[in-house]
Structures are given as C-alpha cells and as structure tokens.
Design an enzyme around this catalytic site. Structure first.
Site, mmCIF file in Angstrom:
data_model
loop_
_atom_site.group_PDB
_atom_site.id
_atom_site.type_symbol
_atom_site.label_atom_id
_atom_site.label_comp_id
_atom_site.label_asym_id
_atom_site.label_seq_id
_atom_site.Cartn_x
_atom_site.Cartn_y
_atom_site.Cartn_z
ATOM 1 N N ASP A 6 20.422 -95.522 -7.036
ATOM 2 C CA ASP A 6 21.656 -95.453 -6.087
ATOM 3 C C ASP A 6 21.611 -94.368 -5.380
ATOM 4 O O ASP A 6 20.759 -93.169 -5.180
ATOM 5 C CB ASP A 6 22.880 -95.310 -7.416
ATOM 6 N N ASP A 59 25.241 -92.783 -3.366
ATOM 7 C CA ASP A 59 26.286 -92.285 -3.668
ATOM 8 C C ASP A 59 26.574 -91.780 -4.962
ATOM 9 O O ASP A 59 26.753 -92.424 -5.768
ATOM 10 C CB ASP A 59 27.490 -92.918 -3.063
HETATM 11 C C1 XBP Z 1 29.134 -96.342 -3.293
HETATM 12 C C2 XBP Z 1 30.460 -97.052 -2.686
HETATM 13 C C3 XBP Z 1 30.422 -96.975 -1.412
HETATM 14 C C4 XBP Z 1 30.762 -95.701 -0.803
HETATM 15 C C5 XBP Z 1 31.294 -96.022 0.803
HETATM 16 O O1 XBP Z 1 29.058 -97.174 -4.699
HETATM 17 O O2 XBP Z 1 31.263 -97.672 -3.268
HETATM 18 O O3 XBP Z 1 31.412 -98.058 -0.853
HETATM 19 O O4 XBP Z 1 32.105 -95.253 -1.219
HETATM 20 O O5 XBP Z 1 30.330 -96.755 1.621
HETATM 21 P P1 XBP Z 1 27.662 -96.906 -5.363
HETATM 22 P P2 XBP Z 1 30.757 -97.586 2.809
HETATM 23 O O6 XBP Z 1 27.248 -95.579 -5.174
HETATM 24 O O7 XBP Z 1 28.060 -97.577 -6.716
HETATM 25 O O8 XBP Z 1 26.742 -97.866 -4.515
HETATM 26 O O9 XBP Z 1 32.148 -97.338 3.206
HETATM 27 O O10 XBP Z 1 29.520 -97.719 3.671
HETATM 28 O O11 XBP Z 1 30.739 -99.064 2.143
HETATM 29 MG MG MG Z 2 26.898 -94.389 -7.013
#
Ligand code: XBP
Ligand code: MG
Length: 255
Positions: free
Chosen positions: A10, A12
């Site tokens: 993953d 973020d």
């Molecule tokens: C990450 C997210 C993303 C970011 C924003 O979730 O939910 O939406 O917060 O990115 P994960 P965008 O780590 O579970 O993949 O604005 O580009 O959507």
């Molecule tokens: Mg995440």
C-alpha cells in the site's frame, strides 16, 4: 507449498505518513483555491478517511454538508476539477521533499530487490501521487523497481473491496498464495484479505486504534537498526521486518 515471489505495498500510511500533512493539506489548499469554505482539520480528516479515495471523500462530505440541494448539485460537478487541483498541490509538496519514507521502508525494498522478490503497489490514491512520492524519496529510477503499480480509478470499487489487489495479482501473473501484502489501515487489510493475501500491518498516525483482526503480523512500522519497530500482534518481530519475517508469515499461513 507455494513460494513467496512478490510483495504488494500500500502507499498512503504504509510507505509514508502522507495523510495528515500531505493529502489533508492539499485538499484544504484546493478548497480555498476553488472558492469553497470547507476546511478539514486533523480530527475531522481522521473520520473522513473511512471513505477511501479523494473524490469519493469529497462527495461524502458534500452530501453531509450544510449546502442547499441546488448548491450540492453544482458542487458535485466541480469535484473532479477541485480534486485535480488537490493532486497538483500534493505532488508539488512532495517535489519539495516535504515527506519522507517511514523507517525501514527503503531498507526492506532494497533487501527484497536484492533477493529477487518482485515489488508491486496496490493503492487507492492517484498514480501521479505515487510517482511523485517514489521519485522524491528514492529517486526517479526507483519507479522501475515496481513491476506493477495498480492505483486509483482503474477499478470500480476502491478498498475495502479487493479489486485493486486482484488487478495487481492479475498484472503480476501470480496467485495470492505467492504474494504477501503490507498495509496500514483496516480498510486496506480488509481489501488484501478479501483478495486472499497474507497481510502484515504497519500502523500509522490515523490507524493506530483500528481493528487488525486477520493480519498475520502487526507492528508500528517496518523498522531498522536505528529505529527498531514494536511488535503489536501476530508473528513475533525483533526490531525490524525483513524478508525472513515475510517468509515466516507466508509459511505459517500455508504450512
Ligand atoms: C488512501 C486514500 C487516498 C488518499 C487520497 O488509501 O484513501 O484516497 O487519501 O488520494 P489507501 P486521492 O492507503 O488505503 O490506499 O485524493 O488521490 O484519491
Ligand atoms: Mg494506506
């Protein structure tokens, strides 16, 4: 038993702590530029993270906002544009080196590469954001370390649905039993488990209190010699998650 061949990361909260001071700040800047009186503070943003995907998060917030039905219709149509501005602010912030990788991420990526494991990414975020993060932290050449980058709107259902992991596996040409996933959130864990992946969780700023039932191992971060990690649940880890940890996790699941 199937051999461990690839590790799916993953982004973020897992590769870097991007949410509070990266995505959240970029959303707020974009709202201001778009003439919206919205402001997502640290605590509100934590609640909104239960909705994965930036555009989906904005839509959810709009639907629960004070705006009139007429304004809601008008603002809904603006979401893609405002999200586009948000992505520009976010990638710009990364280019200036504002966010670094979490402890142990660079070490583990290098070890996996050295040992011939395939690397892949399965994430909800926009692909441009991943490119900016990898380039600013590991260098542009590191983009080629990842055999597959599965990201954002390429699937209909974002995490906790398994779709992005299933797409990643399909592109890798591997079965779930030949891979492990590394996640930081309960939504991400649910998605990985639903795709059949043995999963390690590194908890992050916004996810520390979440339920990680089903994870093979939970630690606070991957860790390295100068920043040892703390074991939280599942398979024991001594200071740092290594390829051997992932192999043990995999073996335990498929013995
Ligand atoms: C990450 C997210 C993303 C970011 C924003 O979730 O939910 O939406 O917060 O990115 P994960 P965008 O780590 O579970 O993949 O604005 O580009 O959507
Ligand atoms: Mg995440």
């Amino acid at each position: 038993m199937r051999q461990l061949k690839a590790v799916i990361f993953d982004v973020d909260g897992t590769l870097a702590e991007t949410e509070r001071d990266g995505h959240r700040s970029a959303f707020n800047r974009a709202f201001k530029q778009g003439g919206l009186d919205w402001f997502w503070d640290v605590s509100l943003y934590g609640e909104l993270l239960s909705v994965t995907g930036g555009k989906e998060r904005m839509l959810y917030y709009l639907q629960h906002s004070h705006h009139t039905p007429e304004e809601k219709r008008r603002l809904k149509a603006q979401i893609p544009d405002i999200h586009h501005i948000k992505t520009a602010y976010y990638t710009k912030a990364l280019e200036t080196g504002e966010l670094g990788l979490r402890p142990g991420v660079g070490r583990l990526l290098n070890e996996l590469r050295d040992q011939g494991l395939k690397l892949a990414i399965a994430t909800t975020t926009t692909e441009a954001n991943i490119r900016a993060l990898i380039s600013s932290t590991l260098g542009k050449a590191a983009l080629s370390w990842f055999e597959v980058i599965a990201a954002g709107d390429v699937v209909e259902h974002k995490k906790p649905a398994p779709d992005i992991f299933l797409l990643c596996l399909q592109k890798l040409g591997l079965d779930a039993a030949e891979c492990v996933a590394i996640e930081d959130s309960s939504n991400g864990l649910k998605a990985a488990l639903a795709a059949g992946l043995v999963t390690l969780v590194t908890t992050s700023f916004y996810t520390r209190q979440q339920d990680f039932s089903g994870a093979a191992c939970v630690v606070d971060f991957l860790g390295d010699t100068s920043h040892p990690c703390q074991h939280i649940a599942g398979l024991e880890v001594d200071g740092q998650v290594t390829l051997q940890t992932l192999k043990d996790m995999h073996e335990q699941a498929y013995h």
